[in-house]
Design an enzyme around this catalytic site. Structure first.
Site, PDB file in Angstrom:
ATOM      1  N   HIS A 125      16.387 -28.254   5.706  1.00  0.00           N
ATOM      2  CA  HIS A 125      17.216 -28.488   4.522  1.00  0.00           C
ATOM      3  C   HIS A 125      16.329 -28.949   3.365  1.00  0.00           C
ATOM      4  CE1 HIS A 125      20.595 -29.644   2.043  1.00  0.00           C
ATOM      5  NE2 HIS A 125      19.973 -30.802   1.809  1.00  0.00           N
ATOM      6  N   GLY A 182       0.552   7.433   3.839  1.00  0.00           N
ATOM      7  CA  GLY A 182       1.743   8.273   3.683  1.00  0.00           C
ATOM      8  C   GLY A 182       2.650   7.830   2.557  1.00  0.00           C
TER       9      GLY A 182
HETATM   10  C1  LIG Z   1      10.530   5.249  -3.400  1.00  0.00           C
HETATM   11  C2  LIG Z   1      10.632   4.849  -1.952  1.00  0.00           C
HETATM   12  C3  LIG Z   1      10.747   3.516  -1.621  1.00  0.00           C
HETATM   13  C4  LIG Z   1      10.827   3.148  -0.276  1.00  0.00           C
HETATM   14  N1  LIG Z   1      10.954   1.823   0.012  1.00  0.00           N
HETATM   15  C5  LIG Z   1      11.056   1.440   1.295  1.00  0.00           C
HETATM   16  C6  LIG Z   1      11.153   0.065   1.628  1.00  0.00           C
HETATM   17  O1  LIG Z   1      11.156  -0.811   0.770  1.00  0.00           O
HETATM   18  N2  LIG Z   1      11.247  -0.271   2.930  1.00  0.00           N
HETATM   19  C7  LIG Z   1      11.263   0.684   3.916  1.00  0.00           C
HETATM   20  O2  LIG Z   1      11.351   0.315   5.098  1.00  0.00           O
HETATM   21  N3  LIG Z   1      11.161   1.987   3.647  1.00  0.00           N
HETATM   22  C8  LIG Z   1      11.060   2.392   2.357  1.00  0.00           C
HETATM   23  N4  LIG Z   1      10.941   3.724   2.066  1.00  0.00           N
HETATM   24  C9  LIG Z   1      10.941   4.688   3.181  1.00  0.00           C
HETATM   25  C10 LIG Z   1       9.548   4.748   3.848  1.00  0.00           C
HETATM   26  O3  LIG Z   1       8.578   5.037   2.867  1.00  0.00           O
HETATM   27  C11 LIG Z   1       9.523   5.816   4.936  1.00  0.00           C
HETATM   28  O4  LIG Z   1      10.589   5.601   5.831  1.00  0.00           O
HETATM   29  C12 LIG Z   1       8.212   5.779   5.700  1.00  0.00           C
HETATM   30  O5  LIG Z   1       7.139   6.012   4.839  1.00  0.00           O
HETATM   31  C13 LIG Z   1       8.204   6.804   6.831  1.00  0.00           C
HETATM   32  O6  LIG Z   1       6.983   6.720   7.509  1.00  0.00           O
HETATM   33  P1  LIG Z   1       6.398   7.945   8.369  1.00  0.00           P
HETATM   34  O7  LIG Z   1       5.163   7.413   8.987  1.00  0.00           O
HETATM   35  O8  LIG Z   1       7.456   8.513   9.214  1.00  0.00           O
HETATM   36  O9  LIG Z   1       6.058   9.078   7.300  1.00  0.00           O
HETATM   37  P2  LIG Z   1       5.160   9.107   5.955  1.00  0.00           P
HETATM   38  O10 LIG Z   1       4.969   7.744   5.406  1.00  0.00           O
HETATM   39  O11 LIG Z   1       5.796  10.110   5.079  1.00  0.00           O
HETATM   40  O12 LIG Z   1       3.758   9.622   6.475  1.00  0.00           O
HETATM   41  C14 LIG Z   1       3.550  10.892   6.994  1.00  0.00           C
HETATM   42  C15 LIG Z   1       2.089  11.254   6.853  1.00  0.00           C
HETATM   43  O13 LIG Z   1       1.832  12.458   7.556  1.00  0.00           O
HETATM   44  C16 LIG Z   1       0.975  13.289   6.789  1.00  0.00           C
HETATM   45  N5  LIG Z   1       1.194  14.665   7.259  1.00  0.00           N
HETATM   46  C17 LIG Z   1       2.313  15.404   7.167  1.00  0.00           C
HETATM   47  N6  LIG Z   1       2.176  16.563   7.811  1.00  0.00           N
HETATM   48  C18 LIG Z   1       0.921  16.573   8.333  1.00  0.00           C
HETATM   49  C19 LIG Z   1       0.188  17.491   9.131  1.00  0.00           C
HETATM   50  N7  LIG Z   1       0.729  18.617   9.613  1.00  0.00           N
HETATM   51  N8  LIG Z   1      -1.094  17.181   9.458  1.00  0.00           N
HETATM   52  C20 LIG Z   1      -1.661  16.017   9.042  1.00  0.00           C
HETATM   53  N9  LIG Z   1      -1.004  15.103   8.310  1.00  0.00           N
HETATM   54  C21 LIG Z   1       0.284  15.371   7.971  1.00  0.00           C
HETATM   55  C22 LIG Z   1       1.399  13.017   5.348  1.00  0.00           C
HETATM   56  O14 LIG Z   1       0.378  13.345   4.439  1.00  0.00           O
HETATM   57  C23 LIG Z   1       1.670  11.518   5.402  1.00  0.00           C
HETATM   58  O15 LIG Z   1       0.509  10.777   5.106  1.00  0.00           O
HETATM   59  C24 LIG Z   1      10.814   4.131   0.743  1.00  0.00           C
HETATM   60  C25 LIG Z   1      10.679   5.485   0.411  1.00  0.00           C
HETATM   61  C26 LIG Z   1      10.580   5.842  -0.931  1.00  0.00           C
HETATM   62  C27 LIG Z   1      10.417   7.301  -1.267  1.00  0.00           C
END
Ligand SMILES: Cc1cc2nc3c(=O)[nH]c(=O)nc-3n(C[C@H](O)[C@H](O)[C@H](O)COP(=O)(O)OP(=O)(O)OC[C@H]3O[C@@H](n4cnc5c(N)ncnc54)[C@H](O)[C@@H]3O)c2cc1C
Ligand SMILES: NC(=O)c1ccc[n+]([C@@H]2O[C@H](COP(=O)([O-])OP(=O)(O)OC[C@H]3O[C@@H](n4cnc5c(N)ncnc54)[C@H](O)[C@@H]3O)[C@@H](O)[C@H]2O)c1
Length: 574
Positions: free
Chosen positions: A544, A123
């Protein structure tokens, strides 16, 4: 399959660049032995090969398991036996870090588990977020150090002019993303999680279909379903993204160019981290922030210090209290134009002409096409409403049985580790143990140089709570300037701040600005998660000289009225 899914996301929000790799690509390195546990694998996935136990083992059986799969039928899966009448105990829609964390924990709990992914495993975090951005920040940290003659001289070091190869920097970020994505995929495959490829849709209670929408879809049943579909960049109205000169973080992470002058719209996490990268690589940055101050999400005192260190001495200027209302990409020899309107009066204040603009104005949940209407759920600004146990709430305010939503899609806390922790919490519940995640104890960090980290309440939030609930708060602070390790590193710029209740020693919030702040915050966040009071933790011993003594000093300097430890461990004879 993959490209059709990308298109469906693209139509929801202008994101591009989802052609990298694939969930079923052959893993170049095999880290997993057949005895590796799910929790070890979680570390392998999210934190590289942190465990030596993750390495090696390339026996024939394992190779067979890791071979690219088309689709594993439920009956061929190795994990658990499903509850009677269901194909699976648990089906997760979305294989980001939230879904991955839930899947690994589900296997540990003996649940027969499948995960549906429509694009690539990992993701946002792995492919377009945390992972590649931290790779770029690792480069910017080194560039910054090498370019700081004063800093180098103070160690007695002489360094010739520092330079970089843009493509190699970009490759470092993409290679790391690929490696972590393969680790994540392999961790699930080796535990027998069924990775089902296609777009997932909820078709009714305990029923999901997946596949190519409207063409070849398969129906499966599950005792419990977790939605973990994440988010995409939010692009405000009036902003035209072309992916080249007006970009989101999805594009910026590929580092196809390093513009001479870039406007960053939004001074939150993404804006700040990219300002660190771009200025280290030679760009001039202009921030455009709608609120009256930069970094509005941080504790104001930390924000002020961060501005003094991360903004003022760098090639960064800013406009606050203005919206970027219209942004037009560069074309026909004309630069990118950005119209700024006053956030309050909405009058045009300025028009900027620059080389590029990065839109870092937050993220929008990706919840379209999920079939939520089939279970009578209405999203709120796109987010799926949930209670404190991540149980989905329907349009009448009732809980939808057996349906949960975790991670960015519920909007509670858009952080990778929060998504994963919510997933683990749900798995605990569906395997019979009540669990409520304390979101106030979840730390956050911004990986600038130096870093910023925080857990719990900011000072204004704590004051508001104290006034409402009728208690007093106190503040304690320590400086990195008094820390031997920080001084040895010539990194004395930094503070740690503790907000607490002097009457009972409760920790309300901790904020750190300084070297390795992102690592240092965990002593405070773990204390908050476990309900540890200051009068207990102040007796813990720190090695330390380490930076952790900044936090040790912080707790020691707090003045708690009742100084009696709330729990004293029995002395152990040695
Ligand atoms: C530039 C950037 C830097 C970041 N840095 C950090 C960091 O350093 N530390 C941190 O904690 N967070 C960071 N984040 C935030 C973090 O990336 C997100 O909070 C996290 O990825 C959320 O995870 P998730 O599993 O909810 O969703 P996602 O990682 O968005 O995953 C969702 C997945 O679901 C899939 N999907 C969607 N709809 C469907 C469907 N209907 N059927 C099948 N598959 C589907 C998508 O393709 C995706 O693979 C950052 C974000 C960005 C944009
Ligand atoms: N290190 C990390 O943990 C990390 C790193 C990057 C992203 N993230 C996560 O990703 C999410 C998105 O990050 P982000 O920085 O895009 O969002 P953010 O919410 O942190 O910051 C967005 C900023 O943009 C401003 N803004 C919004 N619309 C505007 C407009 N039209 N003109 C000017 N300013 C405007 C807002 O006032 C805000 O300050 C965050 O929730 C964050 O948790 C985390």
């Amino acid at each position: 399959m993959q490209s059709s899914f990308s298109l469906s996301l693209s139509s929801a929000s202008p994101i591009t660049g989802r052609s990298d790799g694939g969930a079923t690509s052959t893993a170049p390195d095999l880290f997993f032995s057949s005895t590796t546990t799910p929790s070890q694998l979680r570390f392998c996935g999210l934190r590289r090969e942190a465990f030596s136990g993750c390495k090696s083992s390339n026996n024939a059986l394992l190779l067979k398991q890791l071979r690219p799969m088309k689709k594993i039928s439920a009956s061929s899966s190795r994990n658990g036996t499903p509850s009677k009448g269901f194909d699976y105990d648990l089906v997760i829609i979305g294989a980001g870090v939230g879904g991955h964390g839930a899947a690994l924990h589900a296997v540990e709990k003996g649940l027969k588990t499948a995960i549906i992914e429509g694009d690539v495993v990992g993701g946002t975090c792995v492919n377009r977020g945390c992972v590649p951005s931290k790779a770029l920040l690792a480069v910017s940290g080194r560039m910054r150090e090498l370019q700081n003659e004063h800093h180098m001289k103070s160690f007695g070091l002489q360094v010739a002019a520092a330079g970089y190869d843009r493509q190699q920097v970009a490759d470092h970020a993409q290679n790391l993303a690929t490696k972590i994505r393969n680790n994540l995929t392999n961790s699930m495959k080796s535990l027998g999680v069924d990775i089902l490829t296609g777009f997932g849709t909820v078709v009714g209670p305990q029923k999901v279909k997946y596949g190519k929408v409207g063409e070849s879809e398969t129906l499966i049943t599950a005792k419990d379903i977790i939605i973990a579909t994440g988010s995409v960049p939010f692009v405000p109205k009036g902003v035209e993204v072309d992916g080249k000169t007006v970009i989101t973080s999805d594009h910026a992470l590929k580092l196809e160019t390093v513009p001479e002058w870039i406007v960053i719209v939004g001074s939150g996490y993404i804006g700040l981290e990219f300002s660190d990268v771009y200025t280290a690589l030679g760009s001039e940055v202009t921030f455009v922030e709608a609120l009256d101050q930069l970094m509005p999400g941080f504790d104001p005192e930390i924000g002020k210090l961060a501005q003094r260190v991360l903004i003022n001495p760098r090639k960064i200027d800013y406009h606050t209290g203005v919206f970027a209302s219209k942004i037009t990409p560069a074309r026909d020899g004309k630069p990118v134009t950005i119209e700024l309107i006053d956030a309050k009066t909405k009058e045009l204040k300025d028009t900027l002409e620059v080389d590029a603009a990065l839109i870092a104005t937050g993220r929008a949940p990706f919840t379209q096409g999920l079939g939520l209407e089939n279970v009578n759920v209405e999203t709120q600004r796109g987010f799926i409403p949930v209670d404190e146990r991540m149980r989905v709430i329907d349009s009448k305010g009732k809980l939808v049985p057996h349906l949960y939503c975790i991670g960015d899609a519920n909007g509670k806390m858009m952080l990778a580790h929060a998504a994963s922790a919510q997933g683990i919490s749900v798995v605990e519940q569906v395997s019979g143990k009540d669990h409520v995640l304390n979101h106030l104890s979840i730390p956050a960090a911004c990986f600038t140089h130096p870093e910023i980290s925080m857990v719990g309440l900011t000072e204004p939030q704590a004051r508001e709570k104290a006034e409402k609930e009728g208690f007093e708060i106190s503040i304690a602070k320590t400086s990195f300037k008094a820390n031997t390790k920080a001084l040895a590193e010539n990194e004395g710029e930094g503070i740690a701040k503790l907000i607490y209740r002097p009457d009972n020693g409760e920790i309300l919030g901790v904020h750190i600005f300084g070297m390795h702040a992102a690592d240092l915050i965990h002593e405070a966040s773990n204390a908050m998660a476990l309900g540890t009071r200051i009068q207990d933790i102040k007796y813990a011993v720190h090695a330390h000289p380490t930076l952790s003594e900044v936090i040790d000093e912080l707790f020691k300097s707090a003045k708690v009225k009742s100084d009696v430890p709330s729990a004293v461990a029995e002395p152990v004879a040695v």
